[in-house]
Every structure is written in structure tokens, then in C-alpha cells.
Scaffold this motif. Structure first.
Motif, mmCIF file in Angstrom:
data_model
loop_
_atom_site.group_PDB
_atom_site.id
_atom_site.type_symbol
_atom_site.label_atom_id
_atom_site.label_comp_id
_atom_site.label_asym_id
_atom_site.label_seq_id
_atom_site.Cartn_x
_atom_site.Cartn_y
_atom_site.Cartn_z
ATOM 1 N N LYS A 1 105.717 -92.407 -15.903
ATOM 2 C CA LYS A 1 106.067 -90.997 -15.724
ATOM 3 C C LYS A 1 105.199 -90.118 -16.624
ATOM 4 C CE LYS A 1 109.618 -89.176 -17.679
ATOM 5 N NZ LYS A 1 110.942 -88.816 -18.144
ATOM 6 N N ASP A 2 104.976 -90.536 -17.864
ATOM 7 C CA ASP A 2 104.123 -89.770 -18.776
ATOM 8 C C ASP A 2 102.685 -89.690 -18.263
ATOM 9 O OD1 ASP A 2 106.271 -89.326 -20.432
ATOM 10 O OD2 ASP A 2 105.739 -90.944 -21.841
ATOM 11 N N MET A 3 102.187 -90.776 -17.706
ATOM 12 C CA MET A 3 100.819 -90.799 -17.188
ATOM 13 C C MET A 3 100.688 -89.838 -15.993
ATOM 14 S SD MET A 3 98.610 -93.715 -15.250
ATOM 15 C CE MET A 3 99.726 -93.534 -13.919
ATOM 16 N N ILE A 4 101.660 -89.842 -15.093
ATOM 17 C CA ILE A 4 101.620 -88.955 -13.929
ATOM 18 C C ILE A 4 101.710 -87.502 -14.372
ATOM 19 C CG2 ILE A 4 102.935 -88.234 -11.884
ATOM 20 C CD1 ILE A 4 103.508 -91.155 -11.361
ATOM 21 N N LEU A 5 102.538 -87.223 -15.364
ATOM 22 C CA LEU A 5 102.678 -85.869 -15.885
ATOM 23 C C LEU A 5 101.363 -85.374 -16.479
ATOM 24 C CD1 LEU A 5 104.627 -83.530 -16.501
ATOM 25 C CD2 LEU A 5 105.024 -84.612 -18.714
ATOM 26 N N LYS A 6 100.683 -86.215 -17.232
ATOM 27 C CA LYS A 6 99.391 -85.828 -17.813
ATOM 28 C C LYS A 6 98.348 -85.571 -16.729
ATOM 29 C CE LYS A 6 100.018 -88.136 -22.237
ATOM 30 N NZ LYS A 6 99.589 -89.253 -23.087
ATOM 31 N N GLN A 7 98.386 -86.365 -15.664
ATOM 32 C CA GLN A 7 97.444 -86.160 -14.568
ATOM 33 C C GLN A 7 97.703 -84.826 -13.873
ATOM 34 O OE1 GLN A 7 97.888 -89.568 -12.022
ATOM 35 N NE2 GLN A 7 96.514 -90.853 -13.254
ATOM 36 N N GLU A 8 98.974 -84.475 -13.662
ATOM 37 C CA GLU A 8 99.304 -83.203 -13.012
ATOM 38 C C GLU A 8 98.907 -82.025 -13.886
ATOM 39 O OE1 GLU A 8 103.427 -83.344 -12.058
ATOM 40 O OE2 GLU A 8 103.144 -84.757 -10.424
ATOM 41 N N GLU A 9 99.129 -82.137 -15.208
ATOM 42 C CA GLU A 9 98.734 -81.064 -16.116
ATOM 43 C C GLU A 9 97.214 -80.888 -16.109
ATOM 44 O OE1 GLU A 9 100.356 -82.064 -19.911
ATOM 45 O OE2 GLU A 9 102.364 -81.352 -19.398
ATOM 46 N N ALA A 10 96.487 -81.991 -16.075
ATOM 47 C CA ALA A 10 95.031 -81.922 -16.068
ATOM 48 C C ALA A 10 94.530 -81.277 -14.768
ATOM 49 C CB ALA A 10 94.434 -83.317 -16.229
ATOM 50 N N LYS A 11 95.153 -81.624 -13.635
ATOM 51 C CA LYS A 11 94.746 -81.023 -12.363
ATOM 52 C C LYS A 11 95.012 -79.524 -12.360
ATOM 53 C CE LYS A 11 95.542 -85.057 -9.409
ATOM 54 N NZ LYS A 11 96.423 -85.610 -8.364
ATOM 55 N N LEU A 12 96.166 -79.110 -12.875
ATOM 56 C CA LEU A 12 96.517 -77.703 -12.910
ATOM 57 C C LEU A 12 95.584 -76.932 -13.838
ATOM 58 C CD1 LEU A 12 98.490 -75.537 -11.961
ATOM 59 C CD2 LEU A 12 99.863 -76.034 -13.969
ATOM 60 N N ILE B 1 91.108 -73.192 -14.582
ATOM 61 C CA ILE B 1 89.820 -72.905 -15.229
ATOM 62 C C ILE B 1 88.750 -72.685 -14.179
ATOM 63 C CG2 ILE B 1 87.985 -73.948 -16.625
ATOM 64 C CD1 ILE B 1 90.194 -75.242 -18.304
ATOM 65 N N GLU B 2 88.797 -73.478 -13.116
ATOM 66 C CA GLU B 2 87.819 -73.352 -12.042
ATOM 67 C C GLU B 2 87.939 -71.994 -11.360
ATOM 68 O OE1 GLU B 2 87.385 -75.820 -8.048
ATOM 69 O OE2 GLU B 2 87.229 -77.068 -9.846
ATOM 70 N N SER B 3 89.163 -71.525 -11.149
ATOM 71 C CA SER B 3 89.337 -70.238 -10.495
ATOM 72 C C SER B 3 88.908 -69.095 -11.406
ATOM 73 C CB SER B 3 90.795 -70.057 -10.066
ATOM 74 O OG SER B 3 91.628 -70.001 -11.205
ATOM 75 N N ILE B 4 89.085 -69.223 -12.718
ATOM 76 C CA ILE B 4 88.642 -68.191 -13.651
ATOM 77 C C ILE B 4 87.122 -68.153 -13.721
ATOM 78 C CG2 ILE B 4 88.606 -67.528 -16.091
ATOM 79 C CD1 ILE B 4 91.482 -68.548 -16.255
ATOM 80 N N VAL B 5 86.496 -69.326 -13.739
ATOM 81 C CA VAL B 5 85.035 -69.400 -13.803
ATOM 82 C C VAL B 5 84.412 -68.853 -12.526
ATOM 83 C CG1 VAL B 5 83.093 -71.029 -13.868
ATOM 84 C CG2 VAL B 5 85.000 -71.300 -15.448
ATOM 85 N N ASN B 6 85.006 -69.147 -11.394
ATOM 86 C CA ASN B 6 84.469 -68.680 -10.122
ATOM 87 C C ASN B 6 84.724 -67.198 -9.911
ATOM 88 O OD1 ASN B 6 83.548 -71.230 -9.527
ATOM 89 N ND2 ASN B 6 85.329 -71.768 -8.288
ATOM 90 N N PRO C 1 91.940 -64.048 -22.750
ATOM 91 C CA PRO C 1 93.162 -64.836 -22.629
ATOM 92 C C PRO C 1 94.280 -64.223 -23.463
ATOM 93 C CG PRO C 1 91.575 -65.968 -24.016
ATOM 94 C CD PRO C 1 90.891 -64.772 -23.453
ATOM 95 N N GLN C 2 95.483 -64.270 -22.921
ATOM 96 C CA GLN C 2 96.635 -63.710 -23.611
ATOM 97 C C GLN C 2 97.556 -64.843 -24.012
ATOM 98 O OE1 GLN C 2 98.422 -60.966 -20.963
ATOM 99 N NE2 GLN C 2 96.786 -59.459 -21.139
ATOM 100 N N VAL C 3 97.950 -64.842 -25.251
ATOM 101 C CA VAL C 3 98.853 -65.862 -25.760
ATOM 102 C C VAL C 3 100.184 -65.192 -26.041
ATOM 103 C CG1 VAL C 3 99.262 -67.511 -27.604
ATOM 104 C CG2 VAL C 3 96.937 -67.124 -26.786
ATOM 105 N N GLN C 4 101.243 -65.741 -25.471
ATOM 106 C CA GLN C 4 102.564 -65.178 -25.667
ATOM 107 C C GLN C 4 103.385 -66.161 -26.470
ATOM 108 O OE1 GLN C 4 104.058 -64.515 -21.767
ATOM 109 N NE2 GLN C 4 102.771 -62.750 -21.387
#
Length: 169
Positions: free
Chosen positions: A39-50, A55-60, A89-92
Motif C-alpha cells: 500500500k505504501d509503494m502504491i501511494l508513493k507511485q500515485e504521489e509521484a505521478k500527480l 510540474i509538467e503542466s506548469i512547465v508547459n 509558488p504559494q505555501v499555505q
């Protein structure tokens, strides 16, 4: 797979320890990991994809209205990720937005006898908290005007209805 006399299939695999050496047993369905590590591995993969897609949408330079995603954290809490179309970037910080809620408030006590009431205190319409002995308005010399409040409620619930007078023929 072999079937024995009872009709059950015999397991050919021996139990396999988790590949992360956490001490629990893993299965081939979870890539030889225990359920928690998987479960931890899948969660890390989803966070990395997001993160990669944001980042890709901001760069583009794509203009994104407010989009946000909530991901469960491994500690059980939720992490909110949001992207906004600003250049910086805004940090809240949640701790800076909320004032200190617990400070300055002592334990709730009865206004009349100062007995600690906690969660079992009775709040009166006059705005004070009382114990079970002083909860009634005649026991704590309440200053709230119940009579005027009742009159106003009755007046609002029952408006005066008058018909126009008719001319006699």
C-alpha cells in the motif's frame, strides 16, 4: 495444482517473507510484499505521478483553473495538493491560519457555584454554563426575559388578519 481427498487444493508455495524485510509475509499478488508495504509503494507511485503531471503542466504553461487533489498520507491523515495559475509558488500553513484554540480557555465551570462541569454543563439562554443543580432559571437568578421572547414568538407565528370592510347594499 493437486486436489486431495477433501476437495481442497494443496498449496505448493511456502510462505515468503516481505521483500522489505519488515517481518511479515508477502504474496505473489502484492509482489512478495506484505499488505502495508504494498500500500505504501502504491501511494508513493500515485504521489509521484500527480507531482509529475502538475510540474509538467506548469512547465508547459497550461492555464489550469483551481484543481486540487487529496491524497491519503501513510500516517493516516490527508495531504491536500493544489495547483494555482500563479507564477510564484504559494505555501499555505494551516497552523498560521488558525488561532490558538485551546489557550486562554480554562475548564468550564458553573457560574453560580464554580463547580467544574466539563462536557456535562448546561448552557442557559442568558449565555452562562451551569451545573445540574443550577441549570434551571429560577435556581441561578437568570436575567433572560423569557416572557418577552415568548410574546415575540407568538406574535410572529400568528399575524393579525383583518378583512376589508364590505359596503352594505
Amino acid at each position: 495444482m493437486e486436489k486431495n481427498d477433501t476437495g481442497c487444493q494443496a498449496a505448493l508455495e511456502a510462505p515468503v517473507l516481505c521483500v522489505n524485510n519488515c517481518g511479515f509475509f508477502g504474496t505473489s499478488a502484492t509482489m512478495n510484499m506484505c499488505s502495508k508495504c504494498h500500500k505504501d509503494m502504491i501511494l508513493k507511485q500515485e504521489e509521484a505521478k500527480l507531482a509529475a503531471s502538475s510540474i509538467e503542466s506548469i512547465v508547459n504553461g497550461q492555464n489550469i483553473d483551481k484543481t486540487s487533489a487529496v491524497l491519503p498520507n501513510s500516517a493516516g491523515s490527508e495531504v491536500a495538493l493544489s495547483t494555482q495559475p500563479s507564477s510564484a509558488p504559494q505555501v499555505q500553513a494551516e497552523s498560521s491560519e488558525k488561532p490558538n484554540e485551546g489557550q486562554g480557555q480554562g475548564p468550564s465551570r458553573c457560574t453560580t457555584c464554580r463547580k467544574r462541569v466539563g462536557l456535562t454543563g448546561f448552557s442557559c439562554r442568558c449565555g452562562h454554563v451551569f451545573c445540574s443543580v443550577h441549570r434551571y432559571s429560577d435556581k441561578h437568578d437568570c436575567q433572560f426575559d423569557y416572557r418577552a421572547t415568548a410574546k415575540d414568538a407568538i406574535a410572529k407565528a400568528n399575524p393579525v388578519v383583518k378583512a376589508e370592510k364590505l359596503d352594505k347594499i
